[in-house]
Design a protein around this motif. Structure first.
Motif, short mmCIF file in Angstrom:
data_model
loop_
_atom_site.label_atom_id
_atom_site.label_comp_id
_atom_site.label_asym_id
_atom_site.label_seq_id
_atom_site.Cartn_x
_atom_site.Cartn_y
_atom_site.Cartn_z
N SER A 31 -19.49 11.14 53.72
CA SER A 31 -18.35 11.28 53.44
C SER A 31 -17.93 12.65 53.97
CB SER A 31 -18.51 11.87 52.27
OG SER A 31 -16.92 11.98 52.29
N LYS A 32 -16.82 12.62 55.13
CA LYS A 32 -16.44 14.19 55.35
C LYS A 32 -15.33 14.80 54.91
CE LYS A 32 -17.77 12.57 59.79
NZ LYS A 32 -17.61 12.25 61.66
N LYS A 33 -14.61 13.97 53.93
CA LYS A 33 -13.81 14.69 53.34
C LYS A 33 -13.84 15.62 52.36
CE LYS A 33 -9.84 11.46 54.13
NZ LYS A 33 -9.27 10.75 53.06
N ARG A 34 -13.75 16.83 52.28
CA ARG A 34 -14.02 18.05 51.33
C ARG A 34 -12.63 17.81 50.18
NH1 ARG A 34 -11.85 23.54 51.66
NH2 ARG A 34 -13.70 25.04 49.85
N LEU A 76 -4.22 23.80 40.29
CA LEU A 76 -2.87 24.13 38.84
C LEU A 76 -3.81 23.22 37.19
CD1 LEU A 76 0.47 22.06 40.24
CD2 LEU A 76 0.12 23.83 39.79
N ASP A 77 -5.54 23.23 38.00
CA ASP A 77 -6.37 22.71 36.89
C ASP A 77 -8.05 22.26 37.21
OD1 ASP A 77 -7.95 22.37 34.54
OD2 ASP A 77 -6.61 20.12 34.82
N PRO A 78 -8.69 23.37 37.51
CA PRO A 78 -9.97 23.44 37.90
C PRO A 78 -10.65 22.27 37.93
CG PRO A 78 -9.53 25.57 36.77
CD PRO A 78 -7.94 24.86 36.87
N LYS A 79 -9.97 21.78 36.64
CA LYS A 79 -10.81 21.02 35.77
C LYS A 79 -11.20 19.65 35.86
CE LYS A 79 -10.33 22.08 31.02
NZ LYS A 79 -9.94 21.67 29.97
N HIS A 80 -10.23 19.24 37.61
CA HIS A 80 -10.05 18.17 38.14
C HIS A 80 -10.26 18.52 39.73
CE1 HIS A 80 -5.77 18.54 37.99
NE2 HIS A 80 -6.20 17.80 39.28
N THR A 81 -10.70 17.70 40.90
CA THR A 81 -10.60 17.80 42.49
C THR A 81 -9.80 16.95 42.76
OG1 THR A 81 -12.23 16.38 42.61
CG2 THR A 81 -12.78 19.13 42.12
N VAL A 82 -9.63 17.85 44.41
CA VAL A 82 -8.56 17.02 45.52
C VAL A 82 -9.04 17.00 46.50
CG1 VAL A 82 -6.52 19.01 45.04
CG2 VAL A 82 -6.14 16.24 45.71
N PHE A 83 -8.74 15.91 47.24
CA PHE A 83 -9.19 16.15 48.34
C PHE A 83 -7.97 17.66 49.55
CE2 PHE A 83 -10.70 11.67 48.56
CZ PHE A 83 -12.12 11.76 49.03
N GLU A 84 -9.25 18.05 50.04
CA GLU A 84 -7.97 19.19 50.45
C GLU A 84 -6.72 18.87 51.71
OE1 GLU A 84 -9.74 23.53 52.24
OE2 GLU A 84 -10.78 21.56 53.00
N ASP A 85 -7.38 17.98 52.61
CA ASP A 85 -5.92 17.31 53.05
C ASP A 85 -5.35 16.91 53.05
OD1 ASP A 85 -7.17 15.26 52.85
OD2 ASP A 85 -7.70 14.65 54.85
N SER A 86 -4.93 16.21 51.60
CA SER A 86 -4.90 15.94 50.49
C SER A 86 -4.01 16.94 49.49
CB SER A 86 -4.75 14.68 49.42
OG SER A 86 -5.72 13.59 50.70
N LEU A 87 -3.96 17.57 49.47
CA LEU A 87 -3.23 18.94 48.18
C LEU A 87 -2.02 19.00 48.40
CD1 LEU A 87 -4.64 21.03 46.56
CD2 LEU A 87 -4.14 22.32 47.95
N GLU A 88 -1.43 18.95 49.14
CA GLU A 88 0.24 19.05 49.37
C GLU A 88 1.10 18.25 48.11
OE1 GLU A 88 3.88 19.67 52.19
OE2 GLU A 88 2.23 19.78 53.18
N LYS A 89 0.31 16.81 48.99
CA LYS A 89 0.59 15.55 48.31
C LYS A 89 0.03 15.29 46.98
CE LYS A 89 0.69 10.43 48.73
NZ LYS A 89 -0.28 9.01 49.46
N HIS A 90 -0.76 15.70 45.90
CA HIS A 90 -1.59 15.64 44.64
C HIS A 90 -0.75 16.86 43.98
CE1 HIS A 90 -4.01 15.96 41.88
NE2 HIS A 90 -4.33 17.49 41.23
N LEU A 91 -0.51 18.18 44.50
CA LEU A 91 0.48 19.36 43.31
C LEU A 91 2.41 18.34 43.52
CD1 LEU A 91 0.61 21.83 45.63
CD2 LEU A 91 -1.74 21.73 43.56
#
Length: 459
Positions: free
Chosen positions: A56-59, A65-80
């Motif tokens: 896996s190359k995705k980070r 907003l809540d460090p208890k969960h993670t998100v793909f770095e390239d999807s951060l803007e959509k996730h927020l």
């Protein structure tokens, strides 16, 4: 390294030795089990742990907003834009600090850890504690009861030790509620600190022969694996309020507006100040002013009241409280501002300084149960799930200044008793017959006191 990925090779797919069928193959070291999230067809890992997949190359990065969960770095803007921890419009029943109690003029200057205090100061507080508890009944009655609604669950051979302990507590809480005639139709059960909603679930199971009852589940956090979702198509109405008890105005909850049925407050291990906030939420007239009068938001951003709310808002009062049953815990997390027993303390010649010391000493009732060599007693909370249910204890013990571990445990229990008696006084002043009693044994939980209250005269 806190966690690792383990291939799904074991034939024992119980979630501990191997992943459950269709669930994530990521082993979480902290919880000593595999992740329970459902995976997409053909995948070994859920979205949260997809980065563990070989190649896996995705980070993945912690959500800001809540460090208890993670998100793909390239999807951060959509996730927020859709993250459950993003700031949301305040619901109509949100009223800032409505149950917080009067604001303190100054923060306490004496908020000093016990281990940093002198022996003279500790002895002075202990003398005041012993004087204050004189005349109080230091031995609570035992009321370990059982409710048949949990019979099958209690006898399920698949239960682990933690599940069995929780079921015994829930069964006894329901048994005590039954004895007080709190289980019945034409009422609304408000579960404070609801978590997954298991206490409401069992109350519903015990009430299946009745009609016209409702549930409000109050929980400030976004909770996974909620059991109230299983009851959405039944006769009883379940509604979850994601709000801190400190800001909850029950008089504005749509389910309760215009209704004449009483509310029954319940809670299992309602930590520290949350108990005081719940009592204020239930018993203090919180619907004094409209949202527009209290809100600190500009008029254009204030929630608009519905036609029904506008019709019922003049002179509205909080719902009628038909009783409560709250399992207490974590007195070391109490707060003087929120505490409902200030009048009781003042009558005893005590104030904020003594309260601060006593709530810190109260942790000795549970963390002080150790053998001379420092090993925990057999009935101490060693189960990981049991510990996670409570707020952590950060208060160090001044071992060389306050007797033995047994002495500190006794002092801790006196502190808990004094704080709880302030709550009893508060309820009695408002016309409720109130009881403190042991509802389960210490080998089930060290936090084994149940606070119950019913109207002293028929409503």
């Amino acid at each position: 390294m806190e966690s690792k990925a383990i291939p799904q090779e074991s034939s024992l797919a119980d979630g501990i030795n191997a992943p459950l069928p269709g669930r994530c193959g990521f082993y979480v070291e902290k919880k000593r089990r595999f992740c329970k999230m459902i995976v997409a067809a053909g995948n070994m890992f859920c979205g949260e742990h997809a980065s563990a997949e070989n190649g896996s190359k995705k980070r993945r990065i912690p959500c800001p907003l809540d460090p208890k969960h993670t998100v793909f770095e390239d999807s951060l803007e959509k996730h927020l834009k859709k993250c459950n921890s993003r700031e949301k419009p305040k619901p109509v029943y949100y009223l800032q600090d409505v149950n917080a109690g009067p604001a303190l003029e100054d923060r306490l200057e004496y908020e000093t850890p016990l281990v940093d205090r002198s022996k003279t100061e500790l002895d002075m507080h202990l003398d005041k504690l012993r004087t204050a508890v004189k005349g109080l009944s230091c031995k609570l009655c035992h009321s370990v009861l059982f409710h048949p609604a949990l019979n099958d669950a209690l006898n399920d051979p698949k239960n682990g030790d933690a599940a069995s302990k929780h079921l015994k507590q829930q069964s006894s809480i329901l048994g005590n509620m039954e004895a007080l005639h709190l289980l019945g139709p034409n009422r609304c059960f408000v579960e404070f600190g609801a978590g997954k909603g298991k206490l409401s679930h069992w109350i519903h199971e015990a009430m299946k022969t009745h009609d016209d009852y409702h549930f409000l589940l109050v929980e400030r956090s976004s909770t996974r694996f909620k059991v109230d979702g299983k009851h959405q198509n039944v006769g009883a109405q379940f509604e979850r309020l994601q709000v801190d008890i400190q800001h909850l105005d029950l008089s504005k909850v749509p389910l309760l507006r215009g209704k004449e049925f009483p509310v029954i407050g319940v809670g299992k291990h309602l930590c520290g100040a949350a108990t005081d906030l719940a009592l204020r939420c239930l018993l203090e007239r919180s619907g004094k002013k409209d949202v527009a009068e209290e809100s600190d938001q500009p008029p254009s951003k204030r929630p608009r009241a519905s036609a029904e709310e506008e019709q019922t808002s003049p002179g509205r009062t909080s719902p009628l409280v038909g009783g409560l049953a709250i399992a207490l815990c974590c007195h070391h997390r109490c707060d003087w501002r929120h505490y409902v027993g200030k009048e009781f303390f003042q009558e005893k010649g005590l104030g904020a300084a003594q309260f601060d010391a006593f709530q810190r000493m109260s942790s000795w009732a549970t963390c002080g149960q150790r053998r001379a060599n420092g090993e925990p007693l057999s009935h101490a909370m060693t189960n990981r799930q049991e510990e996670e249910e409570h707020e952590p204890i950060a208060e160090a013990e001044p071992d060389d200044m306050v007797g033995s571990a047994g002495d500190r445990e006794h002092i801790g229990r006196l502190c808990k008793l004094l704080i709880d008696q302030g709550r009893v006084h508060y309820l009695e002043q408002r016309g409720y017959k109130t009881t403190l009693q042991y509802y389960t044994s210490t080998d089930v939980t060290l936090e084994n006191v149940l606070l119950t209250a019913i109207p002293a005269t028929p409503q």
